[in-house]
Design an enzyme around this catalytic site. Structure first.
Site, PDB file in Angstrom:
ATOM      1  N   ASP A 107       0.852  -1.179   0.000  1.00  0.00           N
ATOM      2  CA  ASP A 107       0.000   0.000   0.000  1.00  0.00           C
ATOM      3  C   ASP A 107       0.899   1.243   0.000  1.00  0.00           C
ATOM      4  O   ASP A 107       2.128   1.140   0.097  1.00  0.00           O
ATOM      5  CB  ASP A 107      -0.884  -0.046   1.254  1.00  0.00           C
ATOM      6  CG  ASP A 107      -1.755   1.171   1.402  1.00  0.00           C
ATOM      7  OD1 ASP A 107      -2.416   1.548   0.417  1.00  0.00           O
ATOM      8  OD2 ASP A 107      -1.767   1.776   2.491  1.00  0.00           O
ATOM      9  N   ALA A 109      -0.198   5.210   1.378  1.00  0.00           N
ATOM     10  CA  ALA A 109      -0.372   6.053   2.569  1.00  0.00           C
ATOM     11  C   ALA A 109      -0.535   5.213   3.825  1.00  0.00           C
ATOM     12  O   ALA A 109      -1.365   4.311   3.883  1.00  0.00           O
ATOM     13  CB  ALA A 109      -1.577   6.977   2.399  1.00  0.00           C
ATOM     14  N   ALA A 149     -14.372   9.493   8.776  1.00  0.00           N
ATOM     15  CA  ALA A 149     -13.581   9.635   7.559  1.00  0.00           C
ATOM     16  C   ALA A 149     -12.612   8.473   7.390  1.00  0.00           C
ATOM     17  O   ALA A 149     -12.358   8.020   6.270  1.00  0.00           O
ATOM     18  CB  ALA A 149     -12.811  10.951   7.582  1.00  0.00           C
ATOM     19  N   MET A 159     -11.180   3.553   5.044  1.00  0.00           N
ATOM     20  CA  MET A 159      -9.889   3.882   4.446  1.00  0.00           C
ATOM     21  C   MET A 159      -9.301   2.705   3.673  1.00  0.00           C
ATOM     22  O   MET A 159      -9.376   1.553   4.110  1.00  0.00           O
ATOM     23  CB  MET A 159      -8.897   4.333   5.511  1.00  0.00           C
ATOM     24  CG  MET A 159      -7.683   5.067   4.942  1.00  0.00           C
ATOM     25  SD  MET A 159      -8.115   6.655   4.207  1.00  0.00           S
ATOM     26  CE  MET A 159      -8.368   7.660   5.666  1.00  0.00           C
ATOM     27  N   ARG A 195     -10.463  -2.301  -3.789  1.00  0.00           N
ATOM     28  CA  ARG A 195     -10.474  -3.065  -2.551  1.00  0.00           C
ATOM     29  C   ARG A 195     -11.860  -2.990  -1.907  1.00  0.00           C
ATOM     30  O   ARG A 195     -12.532  -1.980  -2.024  1.00  0.00           O
ATOM     31  CB  ARG A 195      -9.453  -2.496  -1.568  1.00  0.00           C
ATOM     32  CG  ARG A 195      -8.035  -2.438  -2.072  1.00  0.00           C
ATOM     33  CD  ARG A 195      -7.259  -1.533  -1.129  1.00  0.00           C
ATOM     34  NE  ARG A 195      -5.854  -1.426  -1.508  1.00  0.00           N
ATOM     35  CZ  ARG A 195      -5.081  -0.407  -1.110  1.00  0.00           C
ATOM     36  NH1 ARG A 195      -5.582   0.558  -0.361  1.00  0.00           N
ATOM     37  NH2 ARG A 195      -3.816  -0.364  -1.463  1.00  0.00           N
TER      38      ARG A 195
END
Length: 276
Positions: free
Chosen positions: A19, A21, A52, A56, A167
Site C-alpha cells: 500500500d 499512505a 472519515a 480507508m 479493494r
C-alpha cells in the site's frame, strides 16, 4: 479410481504488493482523512475523523459513498439538504475532494522511517515490488513523484482506475501481479495498514501483513506518536492490531520496517507446504 492431486507451491516469496499512505508514505495516513472531513464540510455536513477513516483504503469515490451510507452522516445530510443523498451528490463530493486531495498529498508525502530500507531488503532477496492504492491516477502521479525524489520507485503502481473493482476485491493486487509477471499468488505478500488491504490480499490468495503504528488504524502523526506514554502506545497498538487480525491478517507489525522480519516465517511456512 484415481486420486485428485493437490499441487502445493513450496518455493520462496517472489513479490510484495505494498500500500502507499500509512505504509510507505504519510505516517498515520493523514492526507486522506483530513480531506474527506473538508469535502463534507463544504456541503454543510460535519463528519468526524473516525468516520472519515472507517472505509480507508477503498477507491476514493467508493470511500465517499461508504461514508454517506453511515446512519449519522445520512441523517445529517437529510437535515441539511432536505433529501437523501444521491449519486449526483456523491459525484459532486468526489469532484470537490480531488483538488483538496492533490494539495494534501504534497504536504504528506514523506517516506515513513524504515520504509525505504525495508524495500531495499526485499529487493536484495529477489522480490519484485508492486503497489496498489485507493488514490486515483492524478493523485498517485503526485505521490509517486514525491516518493521517487526520496529514493522510492516500485516496479508498478496500480491506481484506483487500473482495476475493474477496488479493494476489498483482489483485482488491484492481481493487476499488480500481472504487470510484474509474478505467480503463483501463494508466492506473494500483501502489506498494508487498513482492513481492506488485508481483505484484498486474502481475496487474492496471498499472504497478508497488517501495519499498526504508522497506519490508519492508529491514525497519529509521527510527532503525536512519539509523545505518547508507553501505556497509551500499547493501547493504541493493540486496538489496531486486533482490528487487522480480525480481518484475517496472517501477521501484524508496527511498520513496514518491521514487516521484513516476518518474511522468513512465511518462507518457512511455504517450504512446509502451507498456503495463505
Amino acid at each position: 479410481m484415481s486420486g485428485v492431486s493437490c499441487r502445493r507451491y513450496r518455493g520462496p516469496l517472489k513479490a510484495a504488493v505494498l500500500d502507499w499512505a500509512g505504509t510507505v508514505v504519510d505516517f498515520g495516513c493523514q492526507a486522506p482523512a483530513a480531506t474527506f472531513v473538508e469535502a463534507f464540510a463544504a456541503e454543510g455536513v460535519a463528519i468526524s475523523v473516525a468516520q472519515a477513516r472507517a472505509p480507508m483504503g477503498m477507491a476514493k469515490r467508493d470511500h465517499i459513498k461508504a461514508i454517506t451510507a453511515m446512519a449519522d452522516v445520512a441523517s445529517a445530510w437529510q437535515a441539511r439538504h432536505g433529501r437523501a443523498i444521491g449519486e449526483a451528490d456523491i459525484d459532486r463530493l468526489y469532484d470537490a475532494f480531488l483538488p483538496l486531495q492533490l494539495a494534501a498529498v504534497r504536504r504528506h508525502a514523506q517516506l515513513i522511517p524504515g520504509a525505504l530500507e525495508a524495500v531495499e531488503s526485499m529487493r536484495a532477496q529477489g522480490f519484485a515490488i508492486g503497489t496498489t492504492t485507493g488514490y486515483p491516477r492524478a493523485v498517485m502521479a503526485v505521490v509517486a513523484a514525491e516518493a521517487e525524489a526520496q529514493g522510492y520507485r516500485p516496479d508498478c503502481v496500480i491506481a484506483a482506475e487500473d482495476a475493474p473493482l477496488g479493494r476489498p476485491s483482489p483485482f488491484p493486487a492481481l493487476a499488480a501481479l500481472a504487470r510484474l509477471g509474478v505467480y503463483p499468488v501463494e508466492a506473494v505478500v500483501k502489506i498494508g495498514d487498513t482492513v481492506v488491504d488485508i481483505e484484498e490480499g486474502l481475496n487474492g490468495g496471498m499472504w497478508s501483513v497488517g501495519i499498526t503504528v504508522t497506519g490508519n488504524e492508529v491514525g497519529l502523526t509521527e510527532a503525536e506518536w512519539q509523545v505518547l506514554d508507553e501505556r497509551s502506545r500499547t493501547q493504541r497498538r493493540d486496538e489496531a492490531a486486533e482490528k487487522l487480525r480480525s480481518a484475517g491478517a496472517h501477521y501484524v507489525v508496527d511498520s513496514l520496517g518491521d514487516a521484513v522480519r516476518v518474511l522468513d516465517a512465511i518462507n518457512r511456512r511455504l517450504a512446509r507446504g502451507d498456503r495463505p
